[in-house]
Design an enzyme around this catalytic site. Sequence first.
Site, PDB file in Angstrom:
ATOM      1  N   GLY A  82       0.142  -4.168   0.056  1.00 59.54           N
ATOM      2  CA  GLY A  82      -0.269  -3.231   1.103  1.00 59.54           C
ATOM      3  C   GLY A  82       0.522  -1.953   0.992  1.00 59.54           C
ATOM      4  N   GLY A  84       3.226  -0.028   1.490  1.00 60.75           N
ATOM      5  CA  GLY A  84       4.596  -0.315   1.930  1.00 60.75           C
ATOM      6  C   GLY A  84       5.375   0.946   2.226  1.00 60.75           C
ATOM      7  CE  LYS A 105       3.969   6.626  -4.003  1.00 66.27           C
ATOM      8  NZ  LYS A 105       3.270   6.487  -5.283  1.00 66.27           N
ATOM      9  CG  ASP A 117      13.664   2.686   0.639  1.00 63.85           C
ATOM     10  OD1 ASP A 117      12.489   2.782   0.227  1.00 63.85           O
ATOM     11  OD2 ASP A 117      14.616   3.267   0.083  1.00 63.85           O
ATOM     12  NE  ARG A 168      -1.868   8.402  -3.427  1.00 64.39           N
ATOM     13  CZ  ARG A 168      -1.300   7.266  -3.796  1.00 64.39           C
ATOM     14  NH1 ARG A 168      -0.454   7.225  -4.822  1.00 64.39           N
ATOM     15  NH2 ARG A 168      -1.525   6.149  -3.130  1.00 64.39           N
ATOM     16  CG  ASP A 243      -1.128  -3.591  -6.725  1.00 66.10           C
ATOM     17  OD1 ASP A 243      -1.153  -4.249  -7.778  1.00 66.10           O
ATOM     18  OD2 ASP A 243      -0.135  -2.960  -6.353  1.00 66.10           O
ATOM     19  CG  ASP A 253      -0.613   3.530  -6.257  1.00 69.61           C
ATOM     20  OD1 ASP A 253      -0.315   4.576  -5.668  1.00 69.61           O
ATOM     21  OD2 ASP A 253      -0.524   2.407  -5.731  1.00 69.61           O
TER      22      ASP A 253
HETATM   23  P1  AMP Z   1       3.428   0.097  -7.013  1.00 65.90           P
HETATM   24  O1  AMP Z   1       3.311  -0.864  -8.138  1.00 65.90           O
HETATM   25  O2  AMP Z   1       4.452   1.186  -7.201  1.00 65.90           O
HETATM   26  O3  AMP Z   1       2.097   0.705  -6.673  1.00 65.90           O
HETATM   27  O4  AMP Z   1       3.963  -0.699  -5.724  1.00 65.90           O
HETATM   28  C1  AMP Z   1       3.623  -2.027  -5.461  1.00 65.90           C
HETATM   29  C2  AMP Z   1       3.805  -2.368  -3.998  1.00 65.90           C
HETATM   30  O5  AMP Z   1       5.150  -2.155  -3.576  1.00 65.90           O
HETATM   31  C3  AMP Z   1       2.942  -1.556  -3.048  1.00 65.90           C
HETATM   32  O6  AMP Z   1       2.520  -2.426  -2.052  1.00 65.90           O
HETATM   33  C4  AMP Z   1       3.891  -0.509  -2.521  1.00 65.90           C
HETATM   34  O7  AMP Z   1       3.511  -0.032  -1.248  1.00 65.90           O
HETATM   35  C5  AMP Z   1       5.195  -1.275  -2.466  1.00 65.90           C
HETATM   36  N1  AMP Z   1       6.367  -0.396  -2.588  1.00 65.90           N
HETATM   37  C6  AMP Z   1       6.790   0.276  -3.671  1.00 65.90           C
HETATM   38  N2  AMP Z   1       7.906   0.951  -3.405  1.00 65.90           N
HETATM   39  C7  AMP Z   1       8.218   0.731  -2.111  1.00 65.90           C
HETATM   40  C8  AMP Z   1       9.265   1.140  -1.226  1.00 65.90           C
HETATM   41  N3  AMP Z   1      10.240   1.950  -1.626  1.00 65.90           N
HETATM   42  N4  AMP Z   1       9.231   0.695   0.047  1.00 65.90           N
HETATM   43  C9  AMP Z   1       8.262  -0.122   0.482  1.00 65.90           C
HETATM   44  N5  AMP Z   1       7.255  -0.559  -0.305  1.00 65.90           N
HETATM   45  C10 AMP Z   1       7.234  -0.147  -1.579  1.00 65.90           C
HETATM   46 MG    MG Z   2       0.629   0.750  -5.918  1.00 63.50          MG
END
Ligand code: AMP
Ligand code: MG
Length: 479
Positions: A82, A84, A105, A117, A168, A243, A253
């Site tokens: 989700g 995050g 973002k 975080d 974004r 995702d 992403d």
């Molecule tokens: P990504 O592969 O970078 O697209 O991230 C995978 C998942 O980790 C997604 O659900 C992001 O929202 C979450 N995510 C990545 N970095 C952070 C962060 N610093 N804080 C919270 N969620 C994160």
């Molecule tokens: Mg992602």
Amino acid sequence: MILNARYPLLNPKLYHQQLPNPLQGAKAGHFNAALADELQWTEQEKKDWIAICSGQHTLDGFSPLAMVYAGHQFGHWAGQLGDGRGLLIAQVLNKDGQTIDLHLKGAGKTPYSRMGDGRAVLRSVIREYLAGHALNGLGIASSNAVGFTSSTQTVQREKAESGAMLLRTADSHIRLGNFEWINQYAPELLAEFTQKCIEWHYPECLEQQNPILAFAEKVIERTAIMIANWQLVGFAHGVMNTDNLNITGSTLDFGPFGFMERFRPNWINNHSDHQGRYTYQNQPSIGHWNLWMWLNNLIPLAQPDDKENFKEALATALEQYEPTFLKHYQQGLAYKMGLPDFHKDSFDCAMQFLHILQSEQLDYTQSFIRLQQQQYQLIRDDCLDVRQFDQFLQHYHNIREHQDLEALQQLMQHHNPRYILRNHMAQRAIEAAEQDDFSEVDRLFQILATPFEQHVLERPEDLAPLPSDVPEVAVSCSS
Ligand code: AMP
Ligand code: MG
């Protein structure tokens, strides 16, 4: 802005509404005024861009929300994920009447942050900002950004870094992983969600005999074309988890992405990808794998007495992925080479060229520019195996003989960018920005807007990789 709040019409299980949590000391990074115009921002909104791009000012009429989704990460089921650290803060109409998502973002923790975080750092925000802009300039469907802000607040990664936020834009943030979440955790929502995806993104499919099948075919087609376009410019996404791919086939992403410099098909920019799953050369087959995982989520939508037929129809649809990819890739490569796409030897000749780039470790973008400018001697001078190059050149001239060279040259001009976002270019801009100097971000922003034309702001280092004895910038997954 003219709002078209449609995601909030979906069942609330699919998102969590909350406000952005601004960073301390938010300050200007860079603003894409042309994109803001396209999105029909008012003069006042443009004046307020720092407040909007830092989460201090939200828009009346849209309650920001974090979307929930799931996904396969590096080939493994990862369960619920989700947004995050990002929030959908608005859906707005652009000048063409198309609905565009605005996603902030770095806007703070959400229920989907897991151990994170909720923040983004300036380094990765600048990379995403410039890469989205570069892909758009290259004519490749991609997210983009209206602007980004820096801040005085630090965020801890391997070291303390400046926190930042990126506003974004994308034609959709609905990922393949949204279907995976629904199928796993709320299957009763699948039919309505799919129906909405079709209405919003592929309304032409509603007229087909089987709209869901037609939808699947379109997603497969757009994904194949997107990945063919990546391959042609040497773009490596870095984290092709389910995702991180959306249903409209626009690039989303990209994490530790990179534009390939020296031609290395097994090149990987993501230093956390130890097995090399997401190398440049693996991207087409990973796209296929992701789509296959996604199609499984449509099977429950079959009519009860038609399940087997429907499964077979989906499998047949997926069989079109490879030919669609190849058609676009081969045609694009012929254009880049200045070879007629109908000629039976053109593809072989292009492969001969790529083989030379690989064995001689030549720069992909620069070599195509040299080919386009008929600077054959410059390429030859960089080759150790000149015989191999001479054989290629002979073959190349043979095919081009008696062709309409003027038309071929024009195609080359439109398919060979002079500028890509090289890692060392991004790095220099980031280092200056960390000292509050955004002039290099702005210079790159300008040259990447029209990457096929020579720009007055060009610097010699924009055209070449760093010398091979300078270590590459390691791009970490932490962003
Ligand atoms: P990504 O592969 O970078 O697209 O991230 C995978 C998942 O980790 C997604 O659900 C992001 O929202 C979450 N995510 C990545 N970095 C952070 C962060 N610093 N804080 C919270 N969620 C994160
Ligand atoms: Mg992602």
